[in-house]
Design a protein around this motif. Sequence first.
Motif, PDB file in Angstrom:
ATOM      1  N   ALA A  61      97.951 129.751  80.898  1.00 33.01           N
ATOM      2  CA  ALA A  61      98.930 129.978  79.493  1.00 33.01           C
ATOM      3  C   ALA A  61      98.447 129.785  78.116  1.00 33.01           C
ATOM      4  CB  ALA A  61      99.994 129.115  80.224  1.00 33.01           C
ATOM      5  N   ALA A  62      97.581 128.809  78.127  1.00 33.29           N
ATOM      6  CA  ALA A  62      96.769 128.001  77.061  1.00 33.29           C
ATOM      7  C   ALA A  62      96.189 129.498  76.583  1.00 33.29           C
ATOM      8  CB  ALA A  62      96.110 126.911  77.249  1.00 33.29           C
ATOM      9  N   LEU A  63      95.095 130.014  77.271  1.00 35.93           N
ATOM     10  CA  LEU A  63      94.615 131.058  76.876  1.00 35.93           C
ATOM     11  C   LEU A  63      95.010 132.026  76.412  1.00 35.93           C
ATOM     12  CD1 LEU A  63      91.644 131.343  79.827  1.00 35.93           C
ATOM     13  CD2 LEU A  63      91.377 130.274  77.808  1.00 35.93           C
ATOM     14  N   ASP A  64      96.219 132.453  77.036  1.00 35.95           N
ATOM     15  CA  ASP A  64      96.955 133.729  76.555  1.00 35.95           C
ATOM     16  C   ASP A  64      97.934 133.326  75.436  1.00 35.95           C
ATOM     17  OD1 ASP A  64      95.976 135.045  78.613  1.00 35.95           O
ATOM     18  OD2 ASP A  64      97.790 134.739  80.045  1.00 35.95           O
ATOM     19  N   GLU A  65      98.144 132.152  75.111  1.00 38.13           N
ATOM     20  CA  GLU A  65      99.255 131.581  74.021  1.00 38.13           C
ATOM     21  C   GLU A  65      98.257 131.854  72.638  1.00 38.13           C
ATOM     22  OE1 GLU A  65     102.343 130.182  71.541  1.00 38.13           O
ATOM     23  OE2 GLU A  65     102.333 131.117  73.578  1.00 38.13           O
ATOM     24  N   TYR A  66      97.131 131.219  72.562  1.00 34.76           N
ATOM     25  CA  TYR A  66      96.385 131.019  71.540  1.00 34.76           C
ATOM     26  C   TYR A  66      95.326 131.935  71.188  1.00 34.76           C
ATOM     27  CZ  TYR A  66      98.613 126.611  71.782  1.00 34.76           C
ATOM     28  OH  TYR A  66      99.608 125.612  71.832  1.00 34.76           O
ATOM     29  N   GLY A  67      94.843 132.925  72.007  1.00 27.49           N
ATOM     30  CA  GLY A  67      94.005 133.711  71.924  1.00 27.49           C
ATOM     31  C   GLY A  67      92.528 132.891  72.244  1.00 27.49           C
ATOM     32  N   PHE A  68      92.250 132.161  72.865  1.00 28.76           N
ATOM     33  CA  PHE A  68      90.848 131.481  72.967  1.00 28.76           C
ATOM     34  C   PHE A  68      90.296 132.685  74.035  1.00 28.76           C
ATOM     35  CE2 PHE A  68      93.312 127.637  72.743  1.00 28.76           C
ATOM     36  CZ  PHE A  68      92.765 127.046  71.610  1.00 28.76           C
ATOM     37  N   ASP A  69      88.795 132.406  73.877  1.00 26.41           N
ATOM     38  CA  ASP A  69      87.988 133.266  74.478  1.00 26.41           C
ATOM     39  C   ASP A  69      87.259 132.735  75.720  1.00 26.41           C
ATOM     40  OD1 ASP A  69      87.946 135.535  72.187  1.00 26.41           O
ATOM     41  OD2 ASP A  69      87.378 133.833  71.130  1.00 26.41           O
ATOM     42  N   GLY A  70      88.085 131.904  76.347  1.00 32.28           N
ATOM     43  CA  GLY A  70      87.350 131.134  77.519  1.00 32.28           C
ATOM     44  C   GLY A  70      87.774 129.704  77.485  1.00 32.28           C
ATOM     45  N   VAL A  71      87.114 128.816  78.093  1.00 33.09           N
ATOM     46  CA  VAL A  71      87.176 127.562  78.066  1.00 33.09           C
ATOM     47  C   VAL A  71      85.968 126.594  78.193  1.00 33.09           C
ATOM     48  CG1 VAL A  71      89.316 127.708  79.497  1.00 33.09           C
ATOM     49  CG2 VAL A  71      87.221 127.384  80.603  1.00 33.09           C
ATOM     50  N   TYR A  72      85.876 125.257  77.550  1.00 35.36           N
ATOM     51  CA  TYR A  72      85.065 124.491  77.858  1.00 35.36           C
ATOM     52  C   TYR A  72      85.399 123.512  78.815  1.00 35.36           C
ATOM     53  CZ  TYR A  72      82.788 119.921  76.904  1.00 35.36           C
ATOM     54  OH  TYR A  72      82.043 118.871  77.369  1.00 35.36           O
ATOM     55  N   ASN A  73      84.883 123.425  79.889  1.00 31.33           N
ATOM     56  CA  ASN A  73      85.526 122.269  80.899  1.00 31.33           C
ATOM     57  C   ASN A  73      84.630 120.976  81.077  1.00 31.33           C
ATOM     58  OD1 ASN A  73      86.557 121.209  83.150  1.00 31.33           O
ATOM     59  ND2 ASN A  73      85.827 122.664  84.668  1.00 31.33           N
ATOM     60  N   ASP A  74      85.145 119.900  80.539  1.00 28.42           N
ATOM     61  CA  ASP A  74      84.646 118.558  80.780  1.00 28.42           C
ATOM     62  C   ASP A  74      85.060 118.109  82.198  1.00 28.42           C
ATOM     63  OD1 ASP A  74      83.461 116.288  80.432  1.00 28.42           O
ATOM     64  OD2 ASP A  74      84.843 115.232  79.093  1.00 28.42           O
ATOM     65  N   TRP A  75      84.393 118.434  83.458  1.00 31.40           N
ATOM     66  CA  TRP A  75      85.018 118.597  84.545  1.00 31.40           C
ATOM     67  C   TRP A  75      85.826 117.319  85.006  1.00 31.40           C
ATOM     68  CZ3 TRP A  75      80.813 119.173  89.188  1.00 31.40           C
ATOM     69  CH2 TRP A  75      80.031 117.884  88.832  1.00 31.40           C
ATOM     70  N   GLY A  76      85.145 115.927  84.725  1.00 32.35           N
ATOM     71  CA  GLY A  76      85.993 114.697  85.550  1.00 32.35           C
ATOM     72  C   GLY A  76      86.057 114.656  86.620  1.00 32.35           C
ATOM     73  N   TYR A  77      85.186 114.948  87.452  1.00 32.44           N
ATOM     74  CA  TYR A  77      84.830 115.330  88.863  1.00 32.44           C
ATOM     75  C   TYR A  77      84.907 113.860  89.638  1.00 32.44           C
ATOM     76  CZ  TYR A  77      82.692 116.737  93.214  1.00 32.44           C
ATOM     77  OH  TYR A  77      82.347 117.153  94.583  1.00 32.44           O
ATOM     78  N   ASP A  78      86.016 113.849  90.478  1.00 33.19           N
ATOM     79  CA  ASP A  78      85.908 112.455  91.117  1.00 33.19           C
ATOM     80  C   ASP A  78      84.819 112.311  92.203  1.00 33.19           C
ATOM     81  OD1 ASP A  78      86.924 114.346  93.093  1.00 33.19           O
ATOM     82  OD2 ASP A  78      88.752 113.512  93.495  1.00 33.19           O
ATOM     83  N   GLY A  79      84.075 113.548  92.828  1.00 33.18           N
ATOM     84  CA  GLY A  79      83.087 113.335  93.686  1.00 33.18           C
ATOM     85  C   GLY A  79      81.928 112.552  93.124  1.00 33.18           C
ATOM     86  N   LEU A  80      81.869 112.397  92.073  1.00 29.62           N
ATOM     87  CA  LEU A  80      80.822 111.568  91.537  1.00 29.62           C
ATOM     88  C   LEU A  80      80.944 109.965  91.636  1.00 29.62           C
ATOM     89  CD1 LEU A  80      78.285 111.485  89.470  1.00 29.62           C
ATOM     90  CD2 LEU A  80      79.833 111.284  87.505  1.00 29.62           C
ATOM     91  N   GLU A  81      82.233 109.738  91.924  1.00 28.30           N
ATOM     92  CA  GLU A  81      82.727 108.464  92.082  1.00 28.30           C
ATOM     93  C   GLU A  81      82.350 108.080  93.698  1.00 28.30           C
ATOM     94  OE1 GLU A  81      83.630 106.263  89.945  1.00 28.30           O
ATOM     95  OE2 GLU A  81      84.435 107.608  88.321  1.00 28.30           O
ATOM     96  N   PHE A  82      82.400 109.050  94.414  1.00 31.64           N
ATOM     97  CA  PHE A  82      81.760 108.937  95.769  1.00 31.64           C
ATOM     98  C   PHE A  82      80.310 108.577  95.856  1.00 31.64           C
ATOM     99  CE2 PHE A  82      86.062 111.031  96.506  1.00 31.64           C
ATOM    100  CZ  PHE A  82      86.513 110.038  97.236  1.00 31.64           C
ATOM    101  N   ALA A  83      79.528 109.445  95.072  1.00 28.49           N
ATOM    102  CA  ALA A  83      78.182 109.275  95.011  1.00 28.49           C
ATOM    103  C   ALA A  83      77.798 107.905  94.416  1.00 28.49           C
ATOM    104  CB  ALA A  83      77.639 110.288  94.194  1.00 28.49           C
ATOM    105  N   ARG A  84      78.581 107.348  93.541  1.00 27.07           N
ATOM    106  CA  ARG A  84      78.294 105.949  93.142  1.00 27.07           C
ATOM    107  C   ARG A  84      78.677 104.988  94.028  1.00 27.07           C
ATOM    108  NH1 ARG A  84      81.532 107.519  87.388  1.00 27.07           N
ATOM    109  NH2 ARG A  84      79.504 108.059  86.284  1.00 27.07           N
ATOM    110  N   GLN A  85      79.798 105.242  94.792  1.00 22.49           N
ATOM    111  CA  GLN A  85      79.909 104.324  96.038  1.00 22.49           C
ATOM    112  C   GLN A  85      78.788 104.147  96.931  1.00 22.49           C
ATOM    113  OE1 GLN A  85      83.811 105.246  97.438  1.00 22.49           O
ATOM    114  NE2 GLN A  85      85.025 104.631  95.835  1.00 22.49           N
TER     115      GLN A  85
END
Length: 451
Positions: free
Chosen positions: A167-191
């Motif tokens: 919805a944000a892409l369509d509303e503002y006319g952006f040309d894609g996304v920059y995804n700062d993933w915040g992946y929880d799997g990294l926490e399991f790797a740390r554990q």
Amino acid sequence: MKMSLEQTRRRLENIESADRDNKTYFRRHRIHDYMPGQVTYNLGDYPARFSVAPTEYDYNMLKELSEKGVELLQVHEEWNDAIRCLGADKFSSFDPEGMKQFVEACHSFGIKIIPYISTGYFEETDPDFREDFTRGEFALRADYFNYRKCWAGSPAWRKYLLDHVFAALDEYGFDGVYNDWGYDGLEFARQRLKAEGKDPSAASVIEMPYDPILEDLLRNIYTEVHRRGGVVKIHADRNNTTPTRDKVYDYLWIGENVGSSEFGTGKGYEPYVVPCRHVTDPEKTDDDYYAKLIPFMQFPLLKRGRPITGVGIDAPVPFRKFGDYGHWSRVKEYYAAHPEGPHCYSLWSSVPDNPRDYENFCKYLALYKPMVTEDSVAYIELREAADILSPLPENVYASMFVNEEKYMVVSNLTESDYTVELRDEWKNRETGARAKRFTLKPTSLLFLVRE
């Protein structure tokens, strides 16, 4: 791509000779849809309120960036209202008309613009947050935010996320996304590392197994963004890539909190890698930084836009004492004392950013872009090549980029002078000197073309 008869002849000769003469190398890659000129553009000091609408300053800067070869611009969380203190939300702008005008301004100069999103980070105090978005207490708490790490396998989170992103892409006319993933799997790797008595901060993609659920989410975003003609950039923490098998990004941002002494980082990841350092040294020219990137077909992200003034710290929201509160204070104090600059352009910058950053970026981008035009063929990290007669010792890197011209870059990352001896005469693209032998000082980079 329209070429003259002479250009066609040269291209055929270059392609054939490179394939024949380059015997040993780290990887070969054919360039496709590559935009090396990329910038992160600061819009303001969130969580303070400001206008996003482009000013004369912005128009002039966007025009100049375009003329210097910038093709892709990303804006960070100041484009939205991540903690809902300004009347909007994580996926919408508190100044929607101003944001649309800024997007239009970028497009008017031929620059694509992508906004910050995250497939993991979401504010715990947001009224839309649900505990079933997550599979644990994994969080990132600092500055003004209290982000939980949401799970790609949560149906509720996945539907909420995708509905709002598209919805944000369509509303503002952006040309894609920059995804700062915040992946929880990294926490399991740390554990796992912690359980093994190892340093959990060393967790990386090496400790993360293939994750088909994460892959499916990232691929869904990639497919939909590409259906709209856009691009996807991912930041997977520090120097990590994604634990996936399918193609899920066009660009991978690496280098968060990584020392400048490291080089060749990410060279084995799928193209295209876009490094970005948090801190630069105002006393250095940073030529050595480019020497550590360009031979590996990497070009750094430029930090630019409106100067950070530090007034975000005065917004009526709580700041956490365990966040980098001191950085905000340093930025505010510095800007008050140096309103004319040089400036700081991001909250992960040195104070100020190296004033030579922009000059160096433009200089090296002009040298880099002709080597990586569409359908060029790159031979990364040559070790046995007929064009190079001298040995290539450890930490000396040579790479070849072939199109209508035959380009070579040689990087000396040793502590001694190195002389490269060539079979034929090549031209130094910076000085115009023609020779069969060139001497490189330590941590220097040589740009050559075969004429």
